[in-house]
Design a protein around this motif. Sequence first.
Motif, PDB file in Angstrom:
ATOM      1  N   HIS A  29     -34.430  10.057  41.826  1.00  0.00           N
ATOM      2  CA  HIS A  29     -34.360   8.603  42.092  1.00  0.00           C
ATOM      3  C   HIS A  29     -34.950   7.546  41.110  1.00  0.00           C
ATOM      4  CE1 HIS A  29     -34.000   5.519  44.860  1.00  0.00           C
ATOM      5  NE2 HIS A  29     -35.278   4.979  44.769  1.00  0.00           N
ATOM      6  N   GLN A  30     -36.560   8.133  40.652  1.00  0.00           N
ATOM      7  CA  GLN A  30     -37.087   7.265  39.900  1.00  0.00           C
ATOM      8  C   GLN A  30     -36.294   6.908  38.360  1.00  0.00           C
ATOM      9  OE1 GLN A  30     -40.953   9.246  39.089  1.00  0.00           O
ATOM     10  NE2 GLN A  30     -41.412   7.591  37.158  1.00  0.00           N
ATOM     11  N   TYR A  31     -35.778   8.123  38.067  1.00  0.00           N
ATOM     12  CA  TYR A  31     -34.866   7.888  36.678  1.00  0.00           C
ATOM     13  C   TYR A  31     -33.430   7.586  36.834  1.00  0.00           C
ATOM     14  CZ  TYR A  31     -38.850   9.903  34.473  1.00  0.00           C
ATOM     15  OH  TYR A  31     -40.173  10.306  34.116  1.00  0.00           O
ATOM     16  N   GLY A  32     -33.070   7.186  38.218  1.00  0.00           N
ATOM     17  CA  GLY A  32     -31.667   6.799  38.514  1.00  0.00           C
ATOM     18  C   GLY A  32     -30.765   7.815  38.428  1.00  0.00           C
ATOM     19  N   LEU A  33     -31.050   9.038  38.630  1.00  0.00           N
ATOM     20  CA  LEU A  33     -30.144  10.214  38.154  1.00  0.00           C
ATOM     21  C   LEU A  33     -29.329  10.445  39.607  1.00  0.00           C
ATOM     22  CD1 LEU A  33     -32.080  12.438  36.137  1.00  0.00           C
ATOM     23  CD2 LEU A  33     -30.364  10.775  35.345  1.00  0.00           C
ATOM     24  N   ASP A  34     -29.876   9.774  40.522  1.00  0.00           N
ATOM     25  CA  ASP A  34     -29.127   9.993  41.949  1.00  0.00           C
ATOM     26  C   ASP A  34     -28.077   8.963  42.135  1.00  0.00           C
ATOM     27  OD1 ASP A  34     -30.662   7.801  42.133  1.00  0.00           O
ATOM     28  OD2 ASP A  34     -31.589   8.236  44.305  1.00  0.00           O
ATOM     29  N   LYS A  35     -27.823   8.047  41.194  1.00  0.00           N
ATOM     30  CA  LYS A  35     -26.734   7.019  41.375  1.00  0.00           C
ATOM     31  C   LYS A  35     -25.373   7.704  40.811  1.00  0.00           C
ATOM     32  CE  LYS A  35     -29.546   2.968  40.699  1.00  0.00           C
ATOM     33  NZ  LYS A  35     -30.577   3.002  39.963  1.00  0.00           N
ATOM     34  N   PRO A  36     -24.303   7.185  41.191  1.00  0.00           N
ATOM     35  CA  PRO A  36     -23.132   7.759  40.661  1.00  0.00           C
ATOM     36  C   PRO A  36     -22.902   7.507  39.195  1.00  0.00           C
ATOM     37  CG  PRO A  36     -22.581   5.985  42.396  1.00  0.00           C
ATOM     38  CD  PRO A  36     -24.012   5.884  42.277  1.00  0.00           C
ATOM     39  N   THR A  37     -22.091   8.630  38.508  1.00  0.00           N
ATOM     40  CA  THR A  37     -22.123   8.639  37.084  1.00  0.00           C
ATOM     41  C   THR A  37     -21.811   7.358  36.274  1.00  0.00           C
ATOM     42  OG1 THR A  37     -21.646  10.956  37.394  1.00  0.00           O
ATOM     43  CG2 THR A  37     -21.407  10.079  35.365  1.00  0.00           C
ATOM     44  N   PHE A  38     -20.681   6.839  37.060  1.00  0.00           N
ATOM     45  CA  PHE A  38     -20.335   5.493  36.441  1.00  0.00           C
ATOM     46  C   PHE A  38     -21.447   4.544  36.197  1.00  0.00           C
ATOM     47  CE2 PHE A  38     -17.770   1.450  35.770  1.00  0.00           C
ATOM     48  CZ  PHE A  38     -17.245   2.045  34.875  1.00  0.00           C
ATOM     49  N   GLN A  39     -22.207   4.451  37.349  1.00  0.00           N
ATOM     50  CA  GLN A  39     -23.255   3.370  37.418  1.00  0.00           C
ATOM     51  C   GLN A  39     -24.149   3.870  36.386  1.00  0.00           C
ATOM     52  OE1 GLN A  39     -24.464   2.879  41.505  1.00  0.00           O
ATOM     53  NE2 GLN A  39     -25.849   1.146  40.957  1.00  0.00           N
ATOM     54  N   GLN A  40     -24.488   5.070  36.474  1.00  0.00           N
ATOM     55  CA  GLN A  40     -25.744   5.336  35.399  1.00  0.00           C
ATOM     56  C   GLN A  40     -25.135   4.904  34.037  1.00  0.00           C
ATOM     57  OE1 GLN A  40     -26.862   9.326  35.408  1.00  0.00           O
ATOM     58  NE2 GLN A  40     -26.692   9.682  37.794  1.00  0.00           N
ATOM     59  N   TYR A  41     -23.818   5.163  33.828  1.00  0.00           N
ATOM     60  CA  TYR A  41     -23.168   4.872  32.348  1.00  0.00           C
ATOM     61  C   TYR A  41     -23.454   3.253  32.292  1.00  0.00           C
ATOM     62  CZ  TYR A  41     -19.199   3.668  29.092  1.00  0.00           C
ATOM     63  OH  TYR A  41     -18.802   3.039  28.241  1.00  0.00           O
ATOM     64  N   LEU A  42     -23.225   2.499  33.249  1.00  0.00           N
ATOM     65  CA  LEU A  42     -23.273   1.064  33.122  1.00  0.00           C
ATOM     66  C   LEU A  42     -24.870   0.608  32.697  1.00  0.00           C
ATOM     67  CD1 LEU A  42     -20.870  -0.742  35.435  1.00  0.00           C
ATOM     68  CD2 LEU A  42     -20.550  -0.288  33.093  1.00  0.00           C
ATOM     69  N   ILE A  43     -25.723   1.373  33.801  1.00  0.00           N
ATOM     70  CA  ILE A  43     -27.282   1.239  33.173  1.00  0.00           C
ATOM     71  C   ILE A  43     -27.742   1.674  31.839  1.00  0.00           C
ATOM     72  CG2 ILE A  43     -29.434   1.890  33.873  1.00  0.00           C
ATOM     73  CD1 ILE A  43     -28.456   2.114  36.898  1.00  0.00           C
ATOM     74  N   TYR A  44     -27.073   2.653  31.219  1.00  0.00           N
ATOM     75  CA  TYR A  44     -27.364   3.160  30.128  1.00  0.00           C
ATOM     76  C   TYR A  44     -26.926   2.104  28.945  1.00  0.00           C
ATOM     77  CZ  TYR A  44     -26.728   6.065  25.954  1.00  0.00           C
ATOM     78  OH  TYR A  44     -26.739   6.458  24.432  1.00  0.00           O
ATOM     79  N   LEU A  45     -25.605   1.781  29.224  1.00  0.00           N
ATOM     80  CA  LEU A  45     -25.077   0.831  28.197  1.00  0.00           C
ATOM     81  C   LEU A  45     -25.957  -0.606  28.230  1.00  0.00           C
ATOM     82  CD1 LEU A  45     -21.119   0.729  28.330  1.00  0.00           C
ATOM     83  CD2 LEU A  45     -22.798   1.710  26.533  1.00  0.00           C
ATOM     84  N   GLY A  46     -26.522  -0.863  29.413  1.00  0.00           N
ATOM     85  CA  GLY A  46     -26.965  -1.966  29.355  1.00  0.00           C
ATOM     86  C   GLY A  46     -28.542  -1.936  28.838  1.00  0.00           C
ATOM     87  N   GLY A  47     -28.911  -0.920  29.184  1.00  0.00           N
ATOM     88  CA  GLY A  47     -30.252  -0.397  28.419  1.00  0.00           C
ATOM     89  C   GLY A  47     -30.116  -0.565  26.817  1.00  0.00           C
ATOM     90  N   LEU A  48     -29.096   0.149  26.334  1.00  0.00           N
ATOM     91  CA  LEU A  48     -28.766   0.131  24.853  1.00  0.00           C
ATOM     92  C   LEU A  48     -28.816  -1.165  24.179  1.00  0.00           C
ATOM     93  CD1 LEU A  48     -25.827   2.481  23.907  1.00  0.00           C
ATOM     94  CD2 LEU A  48     -28.308   2.818  23.612  1.00  0.00           C
ATOM     95  N   LEU A  49     -28.100  -2.183  25.090  1.00  0.00           N
ATOM     96  CA  LEU A  49     -28.247  -3.697  24.476  1.00  0.00           C
ATOM     97  C   LEU A  49     -29.421  -4.449  24.280  1.00  0.00           C
ATOM     98  CD1 LEU A  49     -25.130  -5.220  26.463  1.00  0.00           C
ATOM     99  CD2 LEU A  49     -25.271  -4.264  24.064  1.00  0.00           C
ATOM    100  N   HIS A  50     -30.443  -3.945  25.075  1.00  0.00           N
ATOM    101  CA  HIS A  50     -31.608  -4.263  24.502  1.00  0.00           C
ATOM    102  C   HIS A  50     -32.674  -3.161  24.060  1.00  0.00           C
ATOM    103  CE1 HIS A  50     -31.144  -4.710  29.006  1.00  0.00           C
ATOM    104  NE2 HIS A  50     -32.260  -4.336  28.979  1.00  0.00           N
ATOM    105  N   GLY A  51     -32.065  -2.386  23.430  1.00  0.00           N
ATOM    106  CA  GLY A  51     -32.937  -1.329  22.742  1.00  0.00           C
ATOM    107  C   GLY A  51     -33.678  -0.207  23.717  1.00  0.00           C
ATOM    108  N   ASP A  52     -33.209  -0.091  24.908  1.00  0.00           N
ATOM    109  CA  ASP A  52     -33.802   1.099  25.741  1.00  0.00           C
ATOM    110  C   ASP A  52     -32.719   2.299  25.731  1.00  0.00           C
ATOM    111  OD1 ASP A  52     -34.928   2.546  27.610  1.00  0.00           O
ATOM    112  OD2 ASP A  52     -34.453   1.120  29.417  1.00  0.00           O
TER     113      ASP A  52
END
Lengths: 312, 342, 362
Positions: free
Chosen positions: A51-74
């Motif tokens: 839950h803390q790392y967002g790994l319980d979310k659906p894969t596609f949502q995780q993907y969007l979060i990951y992409l969003g993070g990439l945009l500001h260097g996370d």
Amino acid sequence: MGKYILKRVGYMILTLFIIATATFFLMKLMPGSPYANQAKMTTEQINIMNHQYGLDKPTFQQYLIYLGGLLHGDLGTSFQFNNQPVSYLIASRIGPSMQIGLQAIILGTLLGILLGAIAAIRKNSWVDTVATFFAIIGRSIPNFVFAVLLQFFLAFKLHLFPIALWEGFTSSILPTIALAMAPLATTARFMRTEMVDVLNSDYIELARAKGNTPWQTVAKHALRNSLIPVVTIIGPMAVDLMVGSMVVENIFSIPGIGDQFVKSITTNDYSTIMGLTMLYSTMLVVVILIVDILYGLIDPRIRLSGSEGSQS
Amino acid sequence: MSEQADKLELTPDSFKRVGANDTDAQEKISAPSLTFFQDAIRRLKQNKAAIISFWLLAIIILISIVSIWWTPSDPNAQHVAYANLPPKIGNGIPGFTGQANVGGQLVDKYAQANVPKGTYYILGTDYLGRDLFSRLMKGIALSLLIGMLATLFDLMIGVPYGIISGWRGGHTDTIMQRIIEIISSIPNLVVVILMLLLFTPGLGSIVVAMGITGWITMARLIRAETLTLKTQEYVLAARTIGESPFKIATKHLIPNLSSTIIIQTMFSIPTAIFFEAFLSFIGIGIPAPNASLGTLLSDGQKTFRFLPYQMWYPAAAISIIMIAFNLLADGLRDAFDPKTNN
Amino acid sequence: MEKILDVKNLQINFATFAGQVQAIRDVSFHLNKGETLAIVGESGSGKSVTVRSIMGLLANNAHIVGGEIDFKDQDILSMTDRQIENLRGNDISMIFQDPMTSLDPTMPIGKQVAEPLLIHGQMNKAAAMARAEEVLELVGITNAKNRMKDYPHQFSGGQRQRVVIAMAIVNYPEILIADEPTTALDVTIQAQIIDLMKDLQRKIDTSIIFITHDLGVVAGIADRVAVMYAGKIVEYGTVDEIFYDPKHPYTWGLLNSMPTLDTHSEKLYAIPGTPPNLLDPPDGDAFAPRNPYALAIDHEAMPPFFKVTNTHYAATWLLHPDAPSIEPPAAIQQRQQLYRDLIASGQIGTFPQKETDKNVSN
């Protein structure tokens, strides 16, 4: 030219997007647990972690979060190395890698250009043979073999350099030499071929017919014309350097990103592997873009006509 | 300039008009004509380094084939009691005495380990007491196999891809080139590593992982060559008389592309061997207990400072194989394309 | 007339895998001040090798076996590299065949044209650039001032050849060697370049050696012609003598294979056979195997030069007093007839020395 650069940057972003997507889903397919000590954890603890790392979310949502993070260097969090953010892990380790990489590419290309040029000018002489020999050795002996040999003879046997660890410039010398061998060989070989071609060209004969001495001809006409294409091999050399850095840093215990990458692979630290993959890809894509722009700037045929590949 | 040559003996016969010789005979070409390949092989034979490399590789390949059925001892059999024995031949010849320097003193390791008289290991044993010579034979064979399979992969994807892209041109070409551009801007190392993390490590996954990125260079070269060939008169002629694209490809393109293919193959084999060694070195290559040049180097490196022989021989083997392939490839390239380097 | 260049018994061999190729076999000729000498011959006859030896620009595998090349009574062949470099681009310049490849693609043309001036240190950079601009204007580059910083790829083939010519004349050389300067160009551009060279010769008072395989071009520019075959000069004379009264069967063949406005036959004449292998040149006249008029002696002994007039010599046994008289081909007889008429009517001398339009062809 401006339009061309814009187009290239567009392609670059598209490429990086594809790489990010591919890496993300590949990582999702990876076997094994992301946590280093899962065996000791209860299901509840794992759920909390997920839950803390967002790994319980659906894969596609995780993907969007990951992409969003990439945009500001996370780049996410490393689950293996004290739960540090990957970007922090990289930032703390990129310095030594950059230093060795730059030193190696400067040493390698300069020596390679020199060696290749002399070999071309004194074609079929002993200088040529020596240069060819170095070029063959440089691209035949794997750089980790070379690194180990350097370490064994110069550091371990002769005590000329520190064996390993990162303690200032002297400890960067051996890794630099080991890494420089590949670019040296590539440049020397490429430079020789280009220069031999150029030296056989009509404009070189015309330059001699104008009364230039052989050395003036080389300095004023041959060198520039053979150097321009050498710029194009910087891209492939950057790849060689990345590959090389992983083993060389490992052998010399240098706290760089190459060493980190190897460590992450052996510990299944997926988020760091992902982050470093993005970093390597971005560096490579940017290097290739810079090389292309640079090539356009220094070759008048491309610079002025604004398109690639006009007549020679 | 002399106006008259008086030294010559001139007779009235000298000035008889005889005319030209048989001019048809002159049109015949006096030197035997050589096909392109014969000519290339003739040039290759003049390149001593390439010829030595060729025979060296032939011997190495022969040894590798032998190793499939026979090695001096089982390469994976462990004799922990005989661990880390230095190289020894017979009762000891210089360099292969079976002795090691321990704290400044030469010690007969074989005696220490109570190895029966007459048993010896040419290249010594590793930390598990495995015979390094047998492992080296197996390792070379495996590395060569990987190199060749990966190159086969290159050929099977790269050649058709390049031909189609170059031959079709237009949109097909643009799209295919775009794909290549994107794939090639991902560091191939990263692709290979990701692939190997995904699949179980082993011969198959290594070959596939390398194949996925390796064909790019081949495809590019073949495309460039096809573009040039496409505009050659004899190909145009074949198209004009309506030969099928497949027939043109097999009759006109492949033979003319063969030199490019051979040369590139010779360059990709050592690249693949290097890559395997690299992957094994960082620990994601051929899994234990099998030996490849990479795993031997990786094992050797761990104890290199104290037992240098364990790395010396695999390092020498990989270097010699790489040098020989590169020299042969250089020789072939010069022989097939004399203008690049004469 | 003052001889500015005197080539004596030049012999040059090339070392090849197959053996020594005797590329130049005892070539002698001279160049008078202010004149244009055309050296004509097919590919491989040794024209280019001859002029490259004057520039000291032979390939590495070439070596000079014998002879002398005297430039103002100084033997170029015995000069040091330094001395030859001082001549090149200064006293003797060369125009190359292919303007598409003879310019440095990465250097602005102004700089390239000024280069010989700077190498030979006659002037500072500003003055050299000013002279370069002047010369570019002279060779017909319009708006030269603004084009000085342009690169070769921004010029057309004809313009590039003008730039190459500008480089060659920027130092007002005493000898200008033009190695097939029009071969790579379109016919219309060819004529322009020939006119330009004639014009420049007058303006800067230089002597020209003009190498070509194209007799049509020769008629337009040369004062004298030397015909080369298989590494030897076989005939030389004034342009009228060679065009209207040729003596060597090879020259006949060359003239016959050139189309003129008078050519009515359906088929152009081609000399049968191929040039001899210079690895092992024949004992006699090298042309004898292809020569329908060959005498027995032509196959056995090298003919010496026979004098026709003070300016006209030909190396063929046909001119020996004992030789049977042989009817040249009809077209050549017509030419000779025209020539006799011209002499008879006193037009030779006042007759325009350089016949142009009739023979200009590609």
